[in-house]
Scaffold this active site. Structure first.
Site, PDB file in Angstrom:
ATOM      1  N   HIS A   1      34.232  95.144  37.003  1.00 48.26           N
ATOM      2  CA  HIS A   1      33.966  96.520  37.372  1.00 48.26           C
ATOM      3  C   HIS A   1      34.254  96.702  38.863  1.00 48.26           C
ATOM      4  O   HIS A   1      34.361  95.728  39.609  1.00 48.26           O
ATOM      5  CB  HIS A   1      32.517  96.892  37.071  1.00 48.26           C
ATOM      6  CG  HIS A   1      32.193  96.893  35.608  1.00 48.26           C
ATOM      7  ND1 HIS A   1      32.913  97.634  34.687  1.00 48.26           N
ATOM      8  CD2 HIS A   1      31.245  96.237  34.894  1.00 48.26           C
ATOM      9  CE1 HIS A   1      32.417  97.442  33.483  1.00 48.26           C
ATOM     10  NE2 HIS A   1      31.407  96.598  33.575  1.00 48.26           N
ATOM     11  N   ALA A   2      34.338  97.956  39.295  1.00 47.41           N
ATOM     12  CA  ALA A   2      34.604  98.195  40.709  1.00 47.41           C
ATOM     13  C   ALA A   2      33.558  97.497  41.571  1.00 47.41           C
ATOM     14  O   ALA A   2      33.886  96.886  42.591  1.00 47.41           O
ATOM     15  CB  ALA A   2      34.621  99.692  40.995  1.00 47.41           C
ATOM     16  N   GLU A   3      32.291  97.585  41.187  1.00 45.76           N
ATOM     17  CA  GLU A   3      31.230  96.838  41.864  1.00 45.76           C
ATOM     18  C   GLU A   3      30.203  96.337  40.873  1.00 45.76           C
ATOM     19  O   GLU A   3      29.949  96.976  39.839  1.00 45.76           O
ATOM     20  CB  GLU A   3      30.503  97.693  42.925  1.00 45.76           C
ATOM     21  CG  GLU A   3      31.158  97.703  44.286  1.00 45.76           C
ATOM     22  CD  GLU A   3      32.165  98.813  44.443  1.00 45.76           C
ATOM     23  OE1 GLU A   3      32.888  98.826  45.447  1.00 45.76           O
ATOM     24  OE2 GLU A   3      32.245  99.666  43.540  1.00 45.76           O
ATOM     25  N   THR A   4      29.635  95.197  41.210  1.00 47.98           N
ATOM     26  CA  THR A   4      28.475  94.662  40.510  1.00 47.98           C
ATOM     27  C   THR A   4      27.352  94.511  41.534  1.00 47.98           C
ATOM     28  O   THR A   4      27.559  93.979  42.624  1.00 47.98           O
ATOM     29  CB  THR A   4      28.782  93.310  39.851  1.00 47.98           C
ATOM     30  OG1 THR A   4      29.794  93.493  38.849  1.00 47.98           O
ATOM     31  CG2 THR A   4      27.544  92.715  39.196  1.00 47.98           C
TER      32      THR A   4
ATOM     33  N   HIS B   1      27.539 104.104  43.568  1.00 49.56           N
ATOM     34  CA  HIS B   1      27.340 104.133  42.116  1.00 49.56           C
ATOM     35  C   HIS B   1      26.582 102.909  41.621  1.00 49.56           C
ATOM     36  O   HIS B   1      25.785 102.996  40.679  1.00 49.56           O
ATOM     37  CB  HIS B   1      28.675 104.303  41.389  1.00 49.56           C
ATOM     38  CG  HIS B   1      29.461 103.062  41.174  1.00 49.56           C
ATOM     39  ND1 HIS B   1      30.229 102.482  42.163  1.00 49.56           N
ATOM     40  CD2 HIS B   1      29.613 102.283  40.071  1.00 49.56           C
ATOM     41  CE1 HIS B   1      30.820 101.398  41.682  1.00 49.56           C
ATOM     42  NE2 HIS B   1      30.460 101.260  40.424  1.00 49.56           N
TER      43      HIS B   1
END
Length: 258
Positions: A42-45, A72
């Site tokens: 994902h874009a960020e975790t 997010h």
């Protein structure tokens, strides 16, 4: 340990911006967190430590690097933990406040924008756009173009963008429909994110910028991030802070075994 996938800045599954959330009993080694984030893709975790420390330690990783601020994934973590939360992060303490209707507010630092010299290949990197203004922070470039239609239709040259000295590029224009004050898209190929679906932290620059442009300082603005998944961020610039609001929905919950 528990792991979740949460779609942020949306109330509908499979829209908005998906984030991983990992709940840790104790701080974890950085290489391990990097590996988990790369696995999640994902874009960020977000990694939250639940050892009784307050505010709770929170870190964010893209598939390739750690980042200083992520909206997010912070929203996703607060959603998983029940709304009202205080997090200790690389960007200072962040406070999240839940409400009975599912909205979560976040108190984030504002980012000042400065006039910037456009990259020499800006037109080639953003074909089909008419650039009206270029601003920057130390890590991001903000490019205002003439119309929201140009933002929506943009097919950027990601290889050119990745070569610029920024972690990400925001392309924005004024809103083109009722209830939307501005639209944007966010590209960060140098950080392993070709396009981020909905970027809360980018609104720490977008909200103050558009408040000044629209003459609407101190009131809530609605930003639409016009990525293929799409989402909406409600943002109120408050001096050196920005109040962000969004909703989120959990789409996956499981046990991380390694």
């Amino acid at each position: 340990m528990r792991i979740y996938v949460v779609d942020s800045f949306t109330e509908n599954p499979f829209t908005g911006n998906p984030a991983g959330v990992v709940l840790l009993d104790a701080p974890a080694p950085e290489p391990w967190m990097r590996s988990v984030a790369a696995e999640m893709r994902h874009a960020e975790t977000a990694f939250v430590v639940l050892d009784g420390t307050e505010p709770k330690p929170l870190r964010w990783f893209t598939p390739t690097t750690e980042v200083d601020l992520c909206g997010h994934a912070t929203l996703a973590a607060a959603h998983v933990l029940g709304g009202d939360q205080r997090f200790a992060t690389r960007s200072g303490e962040l406070t999240c406040t839940g409400s009975g209707d599912g909205w979560i507010g976040m108190d984030f630092p504002a980012s000042a924008l400065s006039p910037a010299e456009p990259p020499a290949d800006l037109a080639a990197a953003l074909p089909g756009t008419t650039v009206e203004a270029v601003r920057e922070t130390p890590q991001r470039l903000l490019v205002r173009v003439a119309t929201a239609a140009e933002v929506r239709a943009l097919e950027p040259d990601l290889a050119r963008i990745a070569a610029w000295p920024y972690r990400g590029v925001v392309v924005t224009a004024s809103g083109d429909r009722d209830g939307v004050d501005f639209v944007s898209r966010f590209f960060a190929p140098a950080s392993g994110i070709p396009e981020d679906p909905v970027t809360g932290s980018a609104h720490c620059q977008l909200a103050p910028y558009w408040a000044a442009e629209l003459g609407r300082s101190g009131v809530e603005l609605v930003g639409e991030q016009a990525s293929p998944r799409g989402g909406f961020v409600r943002a109120t610039p408050l001096g050196d802070r920005v109040a962000l609001r969004g909703r989120a929905v959990t789409v996956l919950e499981g046990e991380l075994r390694v």
